[in-house]
Design a protein around this motif. Structure first.
Motif, PDB file in Angstrom:
ATOM      1  N   ALA A   1      12.314  -0.646  12.147  1.00 61.62           N
ATOM      2  CA  ALA A   1      13.381  -1.043  13.064  1.00 61.62           C
ATOM      3  C   ALA A   1      14.125   0.178  13.602  1.00 61.62           C
ATOM      4  CB  ALA A   1      14.355  -1.987  12.356  1.00 61.62           C
ATOM      5  N   ALA A   2      14.230   1.224  12.770  1.00 63.29           N
ATOM      6  CA  ALA A   2      14.924   2.437  13.212  1.00 63.29           C
ATOM      7  C   ALA A   2      14.214   3.126  14.361  1.00 63.29           C
ATOM      8  CB  ALA A   2      15.065   3.397  12.030  1.00 63.29           C
ATOM      9  N   VAL A   3      12.913   2.858  14.538  1.00 67.46           N
ATOM     10  CA  VAL A   3      12.170   3.440  15.662  1.00 67.46           C
ATOM     11  C   VAL A   3      11.811   2.357  16.684  1.00 67.46           C
ATOM     12  CG1 VAL A   3      11.264   5.380  14.329  1.00 67.46           C
ATOM     13  CG2 VAL A   3       9.960   3.242  14.411  1.00 67.46           C
ATOM     14  N   GLY A   4      12.526   1.217  16.615  1.00 66.38           N
ATOM     15  CA  GLY A   4      12.352   0.176  17.604  1.00 66.38           C
ATOM     16  C   GLY A   4      11.092  -0.644  17.465  1.00 66.38           C
ATOM     17  N   ASP A   5      10.621  -0.859  16.246  1.00 68.16           N
ATOM     18  CA  ASP A   5       9.371  -1.584  16.047  1.00 68.16           C
ATOM     19  C   ASP A   5       9.506  -2.517  14.864  1.00 68.16           C
ATOM     20  OD1 ASP A   5       6.769  -2.352  16.539  1.00 68.16           O
ATOM     21  OD2 ASP A   5       5.970  -0.308  16.508  1.00 68.16           O
ATOM     22  N   THR A   6       8.514  -3.376  14.669  1.00 71.66           N
ATOM     23  CA  THR A   6       8.404  -4.214  13.488  1.00 71.66           C
ATOM     24  C   THR A   6       6.984  -4.077  12.948  1.00 71.66           C
ATOM     25  OG1 THR A   6       7.631  -6.186  14.665  1.00 71.66           O
ATOM     26  CG2 THR A   6      10.030  -5.884  14.451  1.00 71.66           C
ATOM     27  N   ALA A   7       6.784  -4.419  11.687  1.00 73.25           N
ATOM     28  CA  ALA A   7       5.448  -4.317  11.104  1.00 73.25           C
ATOM     29  C   ALA A   7       4.486  -5.282  11.780  1.00 73.25           C
ATOM     30  CB  ALA A   7       5.513  -4.588   9.604  1.00 73.25           C
ATOM     31  N   SER A   8       4.889  -6.525  11.946  1.00 71.79           N
ATOM     32  CA  SER A   8       3.996  -7.505  12.578  1.00 71.79           C
ATOM     33  C   SER A   8       3.738  -7.144  14.027  1.00 71.79           C
ATOM     34  CB  SER A   8       4.595  -8.911  12.476  1.00 71.79           C
ATOM     35  OG  SER A   8       5.886  -8.952  13.071  1.00 71.79           O
ATOM     36  N   GLY A   9       4.756  -6.644  14.719  1.00 70.72           N
ATOM     37  CA  GLY A   9       4.571  -6.244  16.118  1.00 70.72           C
ATOM     38  C   GLY A   9       3.630  -5.065  16.262  1.00 70.72           C
ATOM     39  N   ALA A  10       3.757  -4.086  15.362  1.00 72.40           N
ATOM     40  CA  ALA A  10       2.885  -2.911  15.429  1.00 72.40           C
ATOM     41  C   ALA A  10       1.435  -3.278  15.120  1.00 72.40           C
ATOM     42  CB  ALA A  10       3.381  -1.843  14.456  1.00 72.40           C
ATOM     43  N   ILE A  11       1.224  -4.154  14.141  1.00 69.98           N
ATOM     44  CA  ILE A  11      -0.137  -4.591  13.816  1.00 69.98           C
ATOM     45  C   ILE A  11      -0.740  -5.350  14.989  1.00 69.98           C
ATOM     46  CG2 ILE A  11      -1.499  -6.101  12.322  1.00 69.98           C
ATOM     47  CD1 ILE A  11       0.533  -5.430  10.072  1.00 69.98           C
ATOM     48  N   ALA A  12       0.045  -6.274  15.568  1.00 72.04           N
ATOM     49  CA  ALA A  12      -0.457  -7.072  16.694  1.00 72.04           C
ATOM     50  C   ALA A  12      -0.773  -6.193  17.895  1.00 72.04           C
ATOM     51  CB  ALA A  12       0.564  -8.146  17.063  1.00 72.04           C
ATOM     52  N   ALA A  13       0.073  -5.203  18.171  1.00 73.52           N
ATOM     53  CA  ALA A  13      -0.146  -4.333  19.327  1.00 73.52           C
ATOM     54  C   ALA A  13      -1.418  -3.513  19.155  1.00 73.52           C
ATOM     55  CB  ALA A  13       1.057  -3.409  19.519  1.00 73.52           C
ATOM     56  N   ARG A  14      -1.651  -3.026  17.942  1.00 74.24           N
ATOM     57  CA  ARG A  14      -2.864  -2.243  17.705  1.00 74.24           C
ATOM     58  C   ARG A  14      -4.105  -3.104  17.838  1.00 74.24           C
ATOM     59  NH1 ARG A  14      -5.221   2.538  18.344  1.00 74.24           N
ATOM     60  NH2 ARG A  14      -6.875   2.867  16.799  1.00 74.24           N
ATOM     61  N   ARG A  15      -4.052  -4.321  17.310  1.00 72.30           N
ATOM     62  CA  ARG A  15      -5.191  -5.228  17.447  1.00 72.30           C
ATOM     63  C   ARG A  15      -5.449  -5.585  18.901  1.00 72.30           C
ATOM     64  NH1 ARG A  15      -3.602  -8.932  12.162  1.00 72.30           N
ATOM     65  NH2 ARG A  15      -4.722  -7.619  10.641  1.00 72.30           N
ATOM     66  N   MET A  16      -4.380  -5.764  19.653  1.00 71.40           N
ATOM     67  CA  MET A  16      -4.547  -6.100  21.065  1.00 71.40           C
ATOM     68  C   MET A  16      -5.201  -4.939  21.810  1.00 71.40           C
ATOM     69  SD  MET A  16      -4.061  -8.800  22.891  1.00 71.40           S
ATOM     70  CE  MET A  16      -2.744  -9.765  22.155  1.00 71.40           C
ATOM     71  N   ALA A  17      -4.805  -3.718  21.494  1.00 73.29           N
ATOM     72  CA  ALA A  17      -5.440  -2.561  22.143  1.00 73.29           C
ATOM     73  C   ALA A  17      -6.921  -2.487  21.784  1.00 73.29           C
ATOM     74  CB  ALA A  17      -4.717  -1.281  21.733  1.00 73.29           C
TER      75      ALA A  17
ATOM     76  N   THR B   1       0.822  -1.208   0.000  1.00 68.95           N
ATOM     77  CA  THR B   1       0.000   0.000   0.000  1.00 68.95           C
ATOM     78  C   THR B   1       0.857   1.260   0.000  1.00 68.95           C
ATOM     79  OG1 THR B   1      -1.750  -1.172   1.180  1.00 68.95           O
ATOM     80  CG2 THR B   1      -1.828   1.231   1.236  1.00 68.95           C
ATOM     81  N   LEU B   2       1.967   1.212   0.710  1.00 71.39           N
ATOM     82  CA  LEU B   2       2.847   2.371   0.801  1.00 71.39           C
ATOM     83  C   LEU B   2       3.838   2.442  -0.367  1.00 71.39           C
ATOM     84  CD1 LEU B   2       3.502   2.322   4.650  1.00 71.39           C
ATOM     85  CD2 LEU B   2       2.154   3.997   3.375  1.00 71.39           C
ATOM     86  N   GLY B   3       3.798   1.440  -1.241  1.00 71.29           N
ATOM     87  CA  GLY B   3       4.632   1.480  -2.432  1.00 71.29           C
ATOM     88  C   GLY B   3       6.108   1.258  -2.173  1.00 71.29           C
ATOM     89  N   VAL B   4       6.442   0.475  -1.145  1.00 73.08           N
ATOM     90  CA  VAL B   4       7.835   0.169  -0.833  1.00 73.08           C
ATOM     91  C   VAL B   4       7.988  -1.338  -0.694  1.00 73.08           C
ATOM     92  CG1 VAL B   4       8.212   2.378   0.331  1.00 73.08           C
ATOM     93  CG2 VAL B   4       7.490   0.384   1.666  1.00 73.08           C
ATOM     94  N   SER B   5       9.222  -1.814  -0.672  1.00 74.41           N
ATOM     95  CA  SER B   5       9.466  -3.235  -0.440  1.00 74.41           C
ATOM     96  C   SER B   5       9.260  -3.545   1.041  1.00 74.41           C
ATOM     97  CB  SER B   5      10.882  -3.616  -0.854  1.00 74.41           C
ATOM     98  OG  SER B   5      11.825  -3.020   0.017  1.00 74.41           O
ATOM     99  N   LEU B   6       8.977  -4.808   1.322  1.00 72.50           N
ATOM    100  CA  LEU B   6       8.821  -5.214   2.717  1.00 72.50           C
ATOM    101  C   LEU B   6      10.108  -4.976   3.494  1.00 72.50           C
ATOM    102  CD1 LEU B   6       7.156  -6.488   4.955  1.00 72.50           C
ATOM    103  CD2 LEU B   6       7.804  -8.745   4.088  1.00 72.50           C
ATOM    104  N   ARG B   7      11.231  -5.227   2.864  1.00 72.13           N
ATOM    105  CA  ARG B   7      12.512  -5.003   3.535  1.00 72.13           C
ATOM    106  C   ARG B   7      12.698  -3.531   3.883  1.00 72.13           C
ATOM    107  NH1 ARG B   7      18.450  -6.900   1.198  1.00 72.13           N
ATOM    108  NH2 ARG B   7      19.668  -6.278   3.036  1.00 72.13           N
ATOM    109  N   CYS B   8      12.338  -2.653   2.951  1.00 71.40           N
ATOM    110  CA  CYS B   8      12.451  -1.209   3.210  1.00 71.40           C
ATOM    111  C   CYS B   8      11.555  -0.797   4.370  1.00 71.40           C
ATOM    112  CB  CYS B   8      12.090  -0.443   1.946  1.00 71.40           C
ATOM    113  SG  CYS B   8      12.152   1.353   2.100  1.00 71.40           S
ATOM    114  N   LEU B   9      10.345  -1.323   4.410  1.00 75.15           N
ATOM    115  CA  LEU B   9       9.426  -1.009   5.503  1.00 75.15           C
ATOM    116  C   LEU B   9       9.972  -1.498   6.833  1.00 75.15           C
ATOM    117  CD1 LEU B   9       6.648  -0.036   6.545  1.00 75.15           C
ATOM    118  CD2 LEU B   9       5.777  -2.327   6.001  1.00 75.15           C
ATOM    119  N   GLN B  10      10.485  -2.704   6.846  1.00 75.25           N
ATOM    120  CA  GLN B  10      11.009  -3.259   8.101  1.00 75.25           C
ATOM    121  C   GLN B  10      12.200  -2.453   8.600  1.00 75.25           C
ATOM    122  OE1 GLN B  10       9.156  -5.110   9.653  1.00 75.25           O
ATOM    123  NE2 GLN B  10       8.661  -7.092   8.703  1.00 75.25           N
TER     124      GLN B  10
END
Length: 306
Positions: free
Chosen positions: A223-239, A210-219
């Motif tokens: 990672a530079a802000v201390g997060d992962t894509a799967s972790g951020a999605i899971a945390a939002r769903r948990m909230a 959706t953001l028009g980047v590679s998965l590696r680029c997104l990760q």
């Protein structure tokens, strides 16, 4: 929105040019150049009206009276195709280079000034879905450089536009939160996760697409802000599911998990216990003094694909 435009012979009659412009874009006034030339063409694009304007006019203006007189309120998503222009609406004054976007509201005054010859494409978007996505924030005057994170994402969404503006509306709403400096990739990803986490189809791969980047680029960006894509999605769903468990006593635990975007109820129960030290049912029965505001369940809608 940009690739297949072929110029036709322009008209040198400023009255005809203004009449053509009014017929497809509404009430605008043309401030003609000394030797005027202009062309307006219209077609359908992705289920919506697309107007291309080629002109050497000094300016095209829509004053407050014009804005009030038009009977079909909508948004103009304008893309600069050639030349440069200076766009102004509300307190926003920006310069568009080729490839840049500008979102203008038809209900507000605007002034578009040009440097010599200019070619723009204007996609006319229905107001309701975009206004719903923007909420109380006013979106008129939004500028998206074509090479920015959100500019690239919007360009990609336009290429797969097919009668629905949900994805495009979400991206524009996220973009307006970036201010004049724009959004970093990590911020854009977090904004998209906040809006789409309740969709079980949202995965790191779809987020990157959706953001028009590679998965590696997104990760790397996350990672530079201390997060992962799967972790951020899971945390939002948990909230989301925590709030639903507290506030929606009419829903079963399974229904709460599904509404929060968890596709696998068994894994959800394991993950919830690991995160909170109890089952979802036990969590629901434990009183908490800090009740959160009501949670709205997002209705499922089909995801746009390339």
């Amino acid at each position: 929105m940009t690739e297949h435009w072929r110029p036709r012979p322009p008209t040198a009659d400023p009255r005809r040019f203004q009449g053509d412009l009014r017929a497809v874009c509404g009430a605008f006034h043309v401030h003609a150049a000394a030797r005027p030339a202009g062309l307006v063409t219209a077609e359908r694009f992705g289920g919506f009206d697309l107007v291309r304007v080629a002109t050497n006019a000094r300016a095209i203006e829509r004053d407050a009276t014009d804005a009030m007189r038009d009977h079909v309120p909508h948004y103009f998503l304008i893309r600069q195709l050639a030349g440069r222009s200076h766009m102004a609406q509300r307190d926003h004054r920006v310069t568009l280079q080729p490839g840049d976007f500008f979102l203008a509201s038809s209900t507000r005054a605007s002034l578009f000034r040009y440097e010599g010859s200019s070619v723009q494409a204007s996609l006319h978007l229905p107001r309701a879905p975009l206004s719903d996505a923007f909420g109380k924030a006013a979106a008129g005057g939004l500028h998206l450089p074509g090479d920015s994170v959100m500019g690239r994402a919007v360009g990609r969404a336009l290429r797969r536009l097919a009668g629905q503006v949900d994805e495009l509306a979400e991206l524009l709403a996220i973009a307006q939160g970036g201010g004049d400096s724009g959004l970093r990739l990590a911020d854009a990803a977090q904004g998209l996760i906040a809006r789409r986490a309740s969709d079980p189809a949202l995965t790191p791969a779809l987020l990157a697409e959706t953001l028009g980047v590679s998965l590696r680029c997104l990760q790397r960006a996350l990672a530079a802000v201390g997060d992962t894509a799967s972790g951020a999605i899971a945390a939002r769903r948990m909230a989301l599911v925590r709030d639903l468990l507290r506030q929606r006593s009419d829903l079963t635990v399974t229904a709460c998990a599904a509404a929060a975007g968890f596709p696998d109820i068994s894994r959800f129960t394991r993950d919830f216990r690991a995160a909170h030290g109890c089952t979802p049912g036990q969590y629901r029965r434990t009183p908490r003094p800090d009740a959160a505001p009501n949670v709205a369940i997002r209705q499922d809608r089909p995801q746009a694909r390339a």
